[in-house]
Scaffold this active site. Structure first.
Site, PDB file in Angstrom:
ATOM      1  N   SER A   1      -3.324   4.175   6.529  1.00 25.66           N
ATOM      2  CA  SER A   1      -2.905   3.679   5.224  1.00 25.66           C
ATOM      3  C   SER A   1      -1.651   4.420   4.802  1.00 25.66           C
ATOM      4  O   SER A   1      -0.938   4.969   5.641  1.00 25.66           O
ATOM      5  CB  SER A   1      -4.037   3.837   4.200  1.00 25.66           C
ATOM      6  N   ASN A   2      -1.341   4.430   3.524  1.00 28.70           N
ATOM      7  CA  ASN A   2      -0.175   5.163   3.017  1.00 28.70           C
ATOM      8  C   ASN A   2      -0.494   5.676   1.620  1.00 28.70           C
ATOM      9  O   ASN A   2      -1.570   5.400   1.077  1.00 28.70           O
ATOM     10  CB  ASN A   2       1.072   4.272   3.029  1.00 28.70           C
ATOM     11  N   ALA A   3       0.463   6.397   1.026  1.00 28.85           N
ATOM     12  CA  ALA A   3       0.191   7.129  -0.224  1.00 28.85           C
ATOM     13  C   ALA A   3       0.474   6.299  -1.485  1.00 28.85           C
ATOM     14  O   ALA A   3       0.538   6.853  -2.584  1.00 28.85           O
ATOM     15  CB  ALA A   3       1.029   8.403  -0.244  1.00 28.85           C
ATOM     16  N   SER A   4       0.607   4.987  -1.356  1.00 28.20           N
ATOM     17  CA  SER A   4       0.873   4.157  -2.542  1.00 28.20           C
ATOM     18  C   SER A   4      -0.238   4.324  -3.577  1.00 28.20           C
ATOM     19  O   SER A   4      -1.426   4.247  -3.254  1.00 28.20           O
ATOM     20  CB  SER A   4       0.952   2.689  -2.123  1.00 28.20           C
TER      21      SER A   4
ATOM     22  N   ALA B   1       2.357  -1.791  -0.884  1.00 22.98           N
ATOM     23  CA  ALA B   1       2.838  -1.031   0.275  1.00 22.98           C
ATOM     24  C   ALA B   1       1.915  -1.405   1.436  1.00 22.98           C
ATOM     25  O   ALA B   1       0.903  -0.747   1.690  1.00 22.98           O
ATOM     26  CB  ALA B   1       2.787   0.460  -0.019  1.00 22.98           C
TER      27      ALA B   1
END
Ligand code: C5P
Length: 207
Positions: A21-24, A88
């Protein structure tokens, strides 16, 4: 208007307990949903997992994976006037999701990744008279990359921002048009930028 907004990260599962995943944080997309609803628009917010509460007055769809976000978007897109894609989205997913939990072997592990579908480009390809606004988070060669994305995803405008926007409550953005012109520079709280972007869409893209 009937506005579709995507927000937050997506998750791509490696096995049943691990994901990419990502830090959005989802703040920009949720701020847009709040601003659009406050301006009297009908909002459908499709969001990956965040710590934020679904904004009042919006139709909310919570999803996890990119495939789920795409399916949810495609189901509401025929009834919408336009989309703001602030999510994101993971660009890659593991080629296969392993059932259960991958056990450690004492050796390294190589993941085989494949590209996820591009939601904004998919909606853009079937947009007809609807409008598309995307976001581009760029670390280098920002202007050229953002314009390429705008063209590839059939956007009427793209909001260019910087990796420092991830997880922050403030942002500095430039609004780019298909002509390559810069329509606006905005800096401030995401909630303030959201109000400005909704007003810009009302003035420039609403039929
Ligand atoms: O990840 P990328 O820089 O290509 O994202 C640009 C825009 O495209 C953003 O608006 C993002 O929400 C959207 N996007 C998408 N589906 C993807 C990747 C990005 O809708 N798979």
């Amino acid at each position: 208007m009937h506005i579709l907004i995507t927000a937050g990260p997506t998750r791509e599962f490696i096995d049943d307990v691990r994901y990419l995943s990502n830090a959005s944080s989802g703040q920009m997309g949720y701020a847009l949903a709040i601003a659009a609803a406050a301006a009297g628009h009908q909002v459908v917010l499709i969001s990956g997992p965040t710590l934020l509460s679904p904004p009042a007055g919006c139709e909310f769809h919570g999803i996890e994976t990119t495939a789920e976000m795409l399916a949810a978007c495609e189901s509401v897109w025929p009834d919408c006037d336009g989309v703001i894609a602030a999510a994101a989205v993971c660009d890659y997913r593991p080629a296969q999701r392993i059932a259960g939990k991958i056990a450690k072997t004492g050796n390294g592990l190589t993941l085989d990744l494949v590209e996820t579908p591009d939601i904004l480009a998919t909606l853009g390809a079937t947009r007809g008279t609807r409008w598309n606004v995307g976001f581009a988070l760029e670390a280098q060669d920002a202007y050229a990359r953002a314009i390429k994305k705008l063209q590839r995803k059939h956007c009427d405008a793209i909001v260019l921002n910087h990796p420092s926007a991830i997880g922050a409550s403030e942002n500095t953005v430039e609004l780019l048009l298909p002509s390559g012109e810069s329509a606006a520079h905005w800096s401030g709280r995401k909630s303030e930028i959201a109000i400005l972007l909704i007003a810009w869409i009302e003035a420039n893209l609403a039929k």
